[in-house]
Design a protein around this motif. Structure first.
Motif, PDB file in Angstrom:
ATOM      1  N   THR A 207     -20.332   9.269  41.631  1.00 31.97           N
ATOM      2  CA  THR A 207     -21.704   9.760  41.677  1.00 31.97           C
ATOM      3  C   THR A 207     -22.183   9.725  43.123  1.00 31.97           C
ATOM      4  O   THR A 207     -21.705   8.927  43.937  1.00 31.97           O
ATOM      5  CB  THR A 207     -22.658   8.905  40.822  1.00 31.97           C
ATOM      6  N   ALA A 208     -23.153  10.584  43.416  1.00 30.74           N
ATOM      7  CA  ALA A 208     -23.719  10.599  44.764  1.00 30.74           C
ATOM      8  C   ALA A 208     -24.358   9.263  45.097  1.00 30.74           C
ATOM      9  O   ALA A 208     -24.316   8.821  46.246  1.00 30.74           O
ATOM     10  CB  ALA A 208     -24.748  11.726  44.884  1.00 30.74           C
ATOM     11  N   GLN A 209     -24.929   8.605  44.103  1.00 26.36           N
ATOM     12  CA  GLN A 209     -25.557   7.316  44.353  1.00 26.36           C
ATOM     13  C   GLN A 209     -24.548   6.305  44.887  1.00 26.36           C
ATOM     14  O   GLN A 209     -24.792   5.622  45.877  1.00 26.36           O
ATOM     15  CB  GLN A 209     -26.198   6.783  43.069  1.00 26.36           C
ATOM     16  N   GLU A 210     -23.406   6.188  44.230  1.00 27.26           N
ATOM     17  CA  GLU A 210     -22.445   5.181  44.681  1.00 27.26           C
ATOM     18  C   GLU A 210     -21.751   5.592  45.967  1.00 27.26           C
ATOM     19  O   GLU A 210     -21.246   4.734  46.701  1.00 27.26           O
ATOM     20  CB  GLU A 210     -21.409   4.889  43.596  1.00 27.26           C
ATOM     21  N   LEU A 211     -21.757   6.879  46.278  1.00 27.57           N
ATOM     22  CA  LEU A 211     -21.169   7.328  47.536  1.00 27.57           C
ATOM     23  C   LEU A 211     -22.122   7.151  48.709  1.00 27.57           C
ATOM     24  O   LEU A 211     -21.698   7.254  49.859  1.00 27.57           O
ATOM     25  CB  LEU A 211     -20.748   8.793  47.432  1.00 27.57           C
ATOM     26  N   GLY A 212     -23.411   6.922  48.410  1.00 26.66           N
ATOM     27  CA  GLY A 212     -24.307   6.642  49.523  1.00 26.66           C
ATOM     28  C   GLY A 212     -25.658   7.293  49.475  1.00 26.66           C
ATOM     29  O   GLY A 212     -26.414   7.193  50.436  1.00 26.66           O
ATOM     30  N   VAL A 213     -26.014   7.967  48.369  1.00 28.66           N
ATOM     31  CA  VAL A 213     -27.337   8.553  48.238  1.00 28.66           C
ATOM     32  C   VAL A 213     -28.129   7.687  47.280  1.00 28.66           C
ATOM     33  O   VAL A 213     -27.727   7.466  46.152  1.00 28.66           O
ATOM     34  CB  VAL A 213     -27.273  10.001  47.704  1.00 28.66           C
ATOM     35  N   THR A 214     -29.273   7.166  47.731  1.00 31.21           N
ATOM     36  CA  THR A 214     -30.120   6.337  46.887  1.00 31.21           C
ATOM     37  C   THR A 214     -31.030   7.221  46.056  1.00 31.21           C
ATOM     38  O   THR A 214     -31.137   8.429  46.270  1.00 31.21           O
ATOM     39  CB  THR A 214     -30.969   5.390  47.733  1.00 31.21           C
ATOM     40  N   ALA A 215     -31.704   6.625  45.113  1.00 34.51           N
ATOM     41  CA  ALA A 215     -32.603   7.385  44.239  1.00 34.51           C
ATOM     42  C   ALA A 215     -33.699   8.072  45.037  1.00 34.51           C
ATOM     43  O   ALA A 215     -34.203   9.114  44.657  1.00 34.51           O
ATOM     44  CB  ALA A 215     -33.232   6.462  43.200  1.00 34.51           C
TER      45      ALA A 215
ATOM     46  N   GLY B  66     -33.322   9.142  48.218  1.00 33.12           N
ATOM     47  CA  GLY B  66     -32.798  10.057  49.222  1.00 33.12           C
ATOM     48  C   GLY B  66     -31.527   9.513  49.800  1.00 33.12           C
ATOM     49  O   GLY B  66     -30.835   8.711  49.191  1.00 33.12           O
ATOM     50  N   ALA B  67     -31.174   9.937  51.012  1.00 35.19           N
ATOM     51  CA  ALA B  67     -29.924   9.520  51.612  1.00 35.19           C
ATOM     52  C   ALA B  67     -30.003   8.069  52.038  1.00 35.19           C
ATOM     53  O   ALA B  67     -31.014   7.599  52.529  1.00 35.19           O
ATOM     54  CB  ALA B  67     -29.613  10.395  52.826  1.00 35.19           C
ATOM     55  N   GLY B  68     -28.872   7.370  51.848  1.00 39.01           N
ATOM     56  CA  GLY B  68     -28.825   5.975  52.237  1.00 39.01           C
ATOM     57  C   GLY B  68     -27.393   5.514  52.261  1.00 39.01           C
ATOM     58  O   GLY B  68     -26.477   6.283  52.029  1.00 39.01           O
TER      59      GLY B  68
ATOM     60  N   GLU C 137     -28.977  17.079  51.638  1.00 37.77           N
ATOM     61  CA  GLU C 137     -28.869  15.624  51.726  1.00 37.77           C
ATOM     62  C   GLU C 137     -27.623  15.110  51.017  1.00 37.77           C
ATOM     63  O   GLU C 137     -27.039  14.107  51.418  1.00 37.77           O
ATOM     64  CB  GLU C 137     -30.096  14.964  51.086  1.00 37.77           C
ATOM     65  N   VAL C 138     -27.252  15.789  49.952  1.00 37.18           N
ATOM     66  CA  VAL C 138     -26.171  15.310  49.087  1.00 37.18           C
ATOM     67  C   VAL C 138     -24.799  15.743  49.595  1.00 37.18           C
ATOM     68  O   VAL C 138     -23.830  14.981  49.503  1.00 37.18           O
ATOM     69  CB  VAL C 138     -26.391  15.809  47.645  1.00 37.18           C
TER      70      VAL C 138
ATOM     71  N   ASP D 215     -20.685  13.718  40.348  1.00 37.13           N
ATOM     72  CA  ASP D 215     -22.050  13.997  39.905  1.00 37.13           C
ATOM     73  C   ASP D 215     -22.979  13.918  41.111  1.00 37.13           C
ATOM     74  O   ASP D 215     -23.179  12.833  41.660  1.00 37.13           O
ATOM     75  CB  ASP D 215     -22.439  12.966  38.839  1.00 37.13           C
ATOM     76  N   PRO D 216     -23.553  15.035  41.545  1.00 37.50           N
ATOM     77  CA  PRO D 216     -24.399  15.023  42.745  1.00 37.50           C
ATOM     78  C   PRO D 216     -25.791  14.464  42.501  1.00 37.50           C
ATOM     79  O   PRO D 216     -26.528  14.221  43.459  1.00 37.50           O
ATOM     80  CB  PRO D 216     -24.462  16.496  43.140  1.00 37.50           C
ATOM     81  N   GLY D 217     -26.178  14.300  41.239  1.00 38.31           N
ATOM     82  CA  GLY D 217     -27.540  13.881  40.935  1.00 38.31           C
ATOM     83  C   GLY D 217     -28.489  15.062  40.879  1.00 38.31           C
ATOM     84  O   GLY D 217     -28.147  16.190  41.227  1.00 38.31           O
TER      85      GLY D 217
END
Length: 265
Positions: free
Chosen positions: A235-243, A245-247, A216-217, A190-192
């Motif tokens: 999910t993109a969040q758990e792979l390293g993208v925060t709500a 942006g990238a993180g 970014e994703v 899920d890329p968000g």
């Protein structure tokens, strides 16, 4: 050199993923419905030193087109990674299920579910024979499949029922494929929510300025490939993208998503 196939590659996340792969030295087979936009994308991708790019315009719901894509990969030497990214909403803008055109629902299942499975079936001989990831990357074994999912597959968002149903079906097919083909890596990710033409078409008038760009994703999702992560839902969040942006974040397979954990495309 490794070969990847990316569907829906002329814009949005598909184009961003193809660009990241080209920058890493992957040869590419790219496809999309729009021939002109796809040709422009292929020309840009081919600027990466030493990268071969084959563009085949068409619809993934067509069996003939799927055969042509796999033939193009075979001509490049095989297939290490299949990215099923192409998708349609079922109607634009989105509507409640009571008003959902059934022809649009059928099209969405053909493009979002039947097409990706048909492409996997066609490509399996090449994927089984492949080594996943570019030379020197972690976890090399048989090939890999990356199916692009959505938070709408696991959360009941109003008006997203038809599209979400296709993504839920895709998630289950992905999970079963991972069981039936244990030598492959199968990821459904899920890329968000992103600033894409699809998102704008889904909800016209919504302010998308605060959403992430596909560029970014894409590199975050490709951690699945470069780090050889286990099959599973991510999910993109758990792979390293925060709500915002990238993180940085901790990776991990997701057995069951919680509302808000990812996002719509």
């Amino acid at each position: 050199m490794s070969v990847a196939m990316v569907t829906g590659a002329s814009r949005g996340l598909g184009r961003a993923l193809a660009g990241e792969l080209a920058a890493r030295g992957w040869d590419l087979v790219v496809t999309a419905r729009g021939a002109r936009a796809l040709a422009e994308t292929a020309s840009e991708l081919a600027r990466a030193p030493g990268v071969r790019v084959t563009a085949v315009a068409g619809d993934v719901s067509s069996a003939e087109h799927r055969r042509a894509l796999v033939a193009a990969a075979r001509a490049l030497g095989g297939l290490d990674l299949l990215v099923n990214n192409a998708g349609v909403l079922g109607t634009e803008p989105l509507v409640a299920l009571a008003a959902q055109p059934l022809d649009g629902l059928r099209e969405a299942f053909e493009v979002n579910v039947v097409g990706p499975l048909g492409l996997v079936q066609e490509a399996l001989p090449l994927l089984r024979a492949a080594g996943a990831g570019a030379q020197g990357e972690a976890g090399a074994r048989a090939g890999a499949v990356l199916n692009i999912s959505s938070d709408a597959a696991v959360v009941a968002y109003g008006t997203w029922g038809a599209y979400g149903a296709t993504k839920a079906a895709g998630d289950l097919l992905s999970a079963v494929l991972a069981v039936e083909e244990p030598a492959l890596r199968v990821w459904w990710a899920d890329p968000g929510s992103m600033r894409t033409r699809m998102m704008a078409a889904a909800e016209p008038g919504e302010d998308l300025a605060g959403l992430r760009a596909p560029e970014e994703v894409a590199p975050v999702l490709l951690r699945l490939v470069t780090e050889g992560m286990p099959s599973g839902r991510y999910t993109a969040q758990e792979l390293g993208v925060t709500a915002a942006g990238a993180g940085e974040g901790e990776p991990g397979a997701e057995p069951a998503a919680e509302p808000g954990a990812g996002g719509r495309r």
